[in-house]
Design an enzyme around this catalytic site. Structure first.
Site, PDB file in Angstrom:
ATOM      1  CD  GLU A  32      -3.004  -0.742  -0.122  1.00  0.00           C
ATOM      2  OE1 GLU A  32      -3.099   0.405  -0.591  1.00  0.00           O
ATOM      3  OE2 GLU A  32      -3.618  -1.717  -0.607  1.00  0.00           O
ATOM      4  CE1 TYR A 115      -7.420   2.297  -0.442  1.00  0.00           C
ATOM      5  CE2 TYR A 115      -5.072   2.848  -0.245  1.00  0.00           C
ATOM      6  CZ  TYR A 115      -6.082   2.030  -0.724  1.00  0.00           C
ATOM      7  OH  TYR A 115      -5.756   0.928  -1.460  1.00  0.00           O
ATOM      8  CG  ASP A 133      -8.358   3.379  -4.631  1.00  0.00           C
ATOM      9  OD1 ASP A 133      -9.596   3.279  -4.843  1.00  0.00           O
ATOM     10  OD2 ASP A 133      -7.517   2.746  -5.289  1.00  0.00           O
TER      11      ASP A 133
END
Ligand code: SF4
Length: 344
Positions: A32, A115, A133
């Site tokens: 991520e 997020y 996102d």
């Protein structure tokens, strides 16, 4: 129905990406952070490099920052690379090597926003919290034909609530992956493939042919121009580079002598610095202007290589051979310039 349809589409169409075959929070967090503001194809080799070099969060924590930044080299946004390293040290030290296992606590980690925390919480711990996102924002706003600007906190809160409802009673990780994958592969910013979209029958934007107008943003990003001049001092087949300080752009990375200039007329500046630094010039080479586009800034960068008869007395920095420079953490523009230099 929305959740069910997109999950079943996802399970049969998903791209096989290494971080999708694990529920290890370290691997998910790593992917991520690498993928923030980076396309999957560009980020994938970096993810593989990091996993290969640092198999655990402890291994990453113990690495030197130079080593981490060298692996990060080319990805840009170096503050993310530094945060990645600092967070690994926090987890190895303060959390005894274990990632927090919920959305709320994950957000306390440096570099982990709403997020990313939702992505880790849902993929690793199956917590029912939406990871929204840019791709997910696009899918949801189009599906419900929401024209309100997605950079408004109120609209973001609404979309978070809508998504929380949509994912109820589903497998959280699969739901989040499904929305984002649909946004990346089908509901693309330009020319979405609505014909093959699993939710096209219920999609409001598709019904009203408004896909091209959604999502909207209230603020336009202002782009400023910046002109940079690099003086590349060369002496005895070595080049002068300096490690930038913590607070500067490209913090802790190595680059050449940098001068900020007003416009592309740089010849006078070069002369000014030659005199100021008492350089004994043997030869000067100029290179074509390099354009470097950042989110808020358009940089035009000029490299001027100055071969010196004797090493100028510069207070900071050091002299490095091109082989030694390969081992230093550098901004991408310096990596590209060194490649160019080796070819000439
Ligand atoms: S039908 Fe088109 S606009 Fe609607 S969600 Fe699918 S791809 Fe996006």
């Amino acid at each position: 129905m929305f959740a069910k349809k997109i999950i079943s589409w996802y399970l049969s169409h998903k791209r096989d990406l290494p971080w999708r075959n694990t529920n290890n929070p370290y691997n998910i967090w790593l992917s991520e952070i690498i993928l923030q503001q980076t396309r999957v194809q560009q980020g994938l080799p970096y993810y593989e490099k990091f996993v290969e070099n640092f198999k655990t969060v402890e291994a990453l924590a113990m690495a030197s920052e130079d080593n981490v930044l060298r692996l990060w080299q080319g990805l840009g946004y170096y503050s993310r690379g530094r945060n990645l390293h600092k967070t690994a040290q926090t987890i190895a030290g303060e959390y005894a090597g274990r990632f927090p296992d919920n959305f709320k606590d994950l957000q306390k980690l440096k570099g982990v926003g709403k997020y990313t925390a939702a992505a880790i919480a849902s993929f690793a711990f199956n917590e029912s919290v939406p990871a929204i996102d840019g791709n997910a924002f696009r899918v949801i706003t189009r599906f419900f034909e929401i024209f309100d600007p997605i950079d408004s906190p109120t609209v973001q809160k609404n979309i978070f609530e809508i998504s929380t409802d949509l994912m109820k009673n589903t497998e959280a990780g699969n739901y989040n992956q499904a929305v984002m994958e649909l946004g990346a592969m089908v509901c693309t910013p330009k020319n979405p493939s609505c014909d093959v979209c699993p939710v096209n029958i219920e999609c409001k934007a598709f019904e009203n042919k408004s896909m091209g107008k959604i999502p909207t943003k209230a603020k336009k990003t202002k782009v400023s121009n910046k002109f940079l001049l690099y003086l590349v001092f060369e002496h005895n087949e070595q080049y002068w580079l300096k490690k930038r300080t913590e607070k500067e752009i490209w913090a802790n990375m190595y680059d050449f002598y940098l001068v900020e200039i007003e416009n592309l007329e740089y010849e006078e500046k070069v002369q000014e610095y030659i005199e100021k630094l008492k350089i004994e010039v043997e030869e000067i080479n100029q290179y074509p202007v390099v354009n470097h586009i950042l989110t808020h800034q358009k940089q035009q960068i000029i490299f001027v290589k100055i071969k010196c008869k004797s090493a100028p007395a510069l207070t900071e920095g050091n002299w490095y051979s091109s082989g030694e420079i390969d081992e230093l953490a550098k901004p991408k523009i310096i990596v590209d310039f060194m490649k160019k230099l080796k070819k000439t």
